[in-house]
Write an enzyme that holds these catalytic residues in place. Structure first.
Site, PDB file in Angstrom:
ATOM      1  N   GLU A 183      27.367   5.159  66.902  1.00  0.00           N
ATOM      2  CA  GLU A 183      28.072   3.886  66.769  1.00  0.00           C
ATOM      3  C   GLU A 183      29.507   4.105  66.307  1.00  0.00           C
ATOM      4  OE1 GLU A 183      27.314   0.127  63.987  1.00  0.00           O
ATOM      5  OE2 GLU A 183      25.536   1.326  64.345  1.00  0.00           O
ATOM      6  N   ASP A 195      28.044   1.206  70.991  1.00  0.00           N
ATOM      7  CA  ASP A 195      26.734   1.517  70.425  1.00  0.00           C
ATOM      8  C   ASP A 195      25.861   2.122  71.529  1.00  0.00           C
ATOM      9  OD1 ASP A 195      24.573   1.658  68.784  1.00  0.00           O
ATOM     10  OD2 ASP A 195      24.200  -0.503  68.709  1.00  0.00           O
TER      11      ASP A 195
HETATM   12 MG   LIG Z   1      22.387   2.406  68.892  1.00  0.00          MG
END
Ligand SMILES: [Mg+2]
Length: 350
Positions: free
Chosen positions: A103, A8
């Protein structure tokens, strides 16, 4: 036991703005719709200190953080940087599931190196080539990997092992259970369920009327560290192509070009219907002696613009030796992406 990474990018849009304009570094940056009905897409960590977070109305963000630097955002630039990150991730494994622009899940079960080593390498590469920091969660399923990437944000690595379960999960808010929304959480709060520990006491049969049959099972399993969802790589949708074998071998460049353009029109229509665009065009030619060549050209950006694609076809076909007769010609578009990432849709509110 599977090995899954959840990657992420930290405060993605705001971080890109900081990298491109170092004078913004460390300032409260809020990227999103700047109009009356605007919504925050990303807030930098400095802005988060004021309580600003994504999906909040820009108006409220202005109230919380009057000195914030509000930016409309540059979609093309974010897509470009996202692609650079995914190019790096793709060097690790083909088994990647893109969840959104910032992500992804990676299945590294078959890798020789340790999970932590791979995670550190990925972080290093991403930092080196894009300047971005990312957070990586390591675990044996998607739910726990995602939970882990959130653990040490920003710039974190965290691993959740089977032996950590259920102890590690118990004190967490039920809101940490991905898939359990705010409304459901409120419903559960009303009957005294706030933490995962509270929820663990409920047998499946008692959860069914609260969550519905399917979600009850899903949540019941997740809080026990069970999540069997596969990484979905959408491999079958990685490229779209069409080819034809001519009824007689041809030496007619103009005609071959026309056929390829016709095919590309069909493919692009099909992609557009699905809200997708492509970055790479590949032409395939098989000569009368069955020798086969493929030539590709990749753009810096994704497109579903037919003229752009025609230009590339022209360029490629002109670079191919057509002094021999051709029995087959084909074209494919690959490096497919969705036009609009979910997060970018937030901009439509401004
Ligand atoms: Mg993020």
């Amino acid at each position: 036991m599977r090995r899954i990474l959840h990657v992420d990018i930290d405060a993605f849009f705001a971080s890109v703005e900081e990298i491109d304009d170092p004078t913004l570094k460390g300032k409260p940056i809020i990227v999103g719709g700047t109009g009356e009905r605007g919504v925050v897409a990303t807030a930098s960590y400095e802005a988060r200190k004021y309580g600003v977070h994504s999906a909040m109305s820009t108006q409220m963000a202005r109230n919380l953080c009057p000195k914030g630097i509000f930016l409309k955002g540059r979609h093309d630039r974010y897509s470009e940087v996202s692609r650079q990150v995914f190019d790096i991730l793709e060097t690790v494994t083909e088994s990647i599931e893109k969840v959104s622009i910032d992500e992804a899940y990676l299945d590294i079960t078959n890798k020789e190196e340790s999970s932590v080593y791979i995670a550190m390498e990925v972080k290093k590469q991403v930092k080196k080539y894009t300047g971005l920091t990312i957070s990586i969660g390591i675990s044996y399923n998607k739910f726990l990997a995602k939970l882990a990437s959130d653990w040490n944000k920003p710039n974190g690595i965290f691993e959740i092992q089977e032996t950590d379960i259920p102890q590690l999960l118990k004190p967490l808010s039920i809101l940490k259970v991905h898939g359990l929304g705010k409304k459901t959480a409120l419903k559960l709060n009303r009957i005294g369920i706030f933490t995962i520990e509270d929820l663990l006491k409920y047998p499946l049969d008692n959860l069914r009327p609260l969550l519905g049959e399917l979600r009850a099972i899903e949540i019941y399993d997740k809080i026990r560290g069970i999540d069997n969802r596969e990484i979905s790589t959408n491999r079958e949708r990685k490229s779209y192509g069409k080819e034809t074998t001519f009824s007689m071998d041809l030496q007619d460049k103009g005609y071959i070009m026309e056929i390829l353009k016709e095919f590309s029109c069909e493919i692009v229509e099909h992609l557009k219907e699905q809200g997708k665009s492509a970055r790479t065009v590949t032409v395939k030619i098989k000569y009368e002696d069955f020798e086969q060549i493929t030539r590709s050209h990749s753009l810096e950006y994704h497109t579903s613009d037919i003229r752009t694609i025609f230009d590339i076809i022209n360029k490629i076909v002109n670079s191919i030796d057509l002094s021999k007769k051709v029995r087959l010609a084909g074209i494919s578009l690959s490096n497919i992406t969705h036009h609009q990432q979910m997060q970018l849709d937030l901009f439509n509110y401004f």
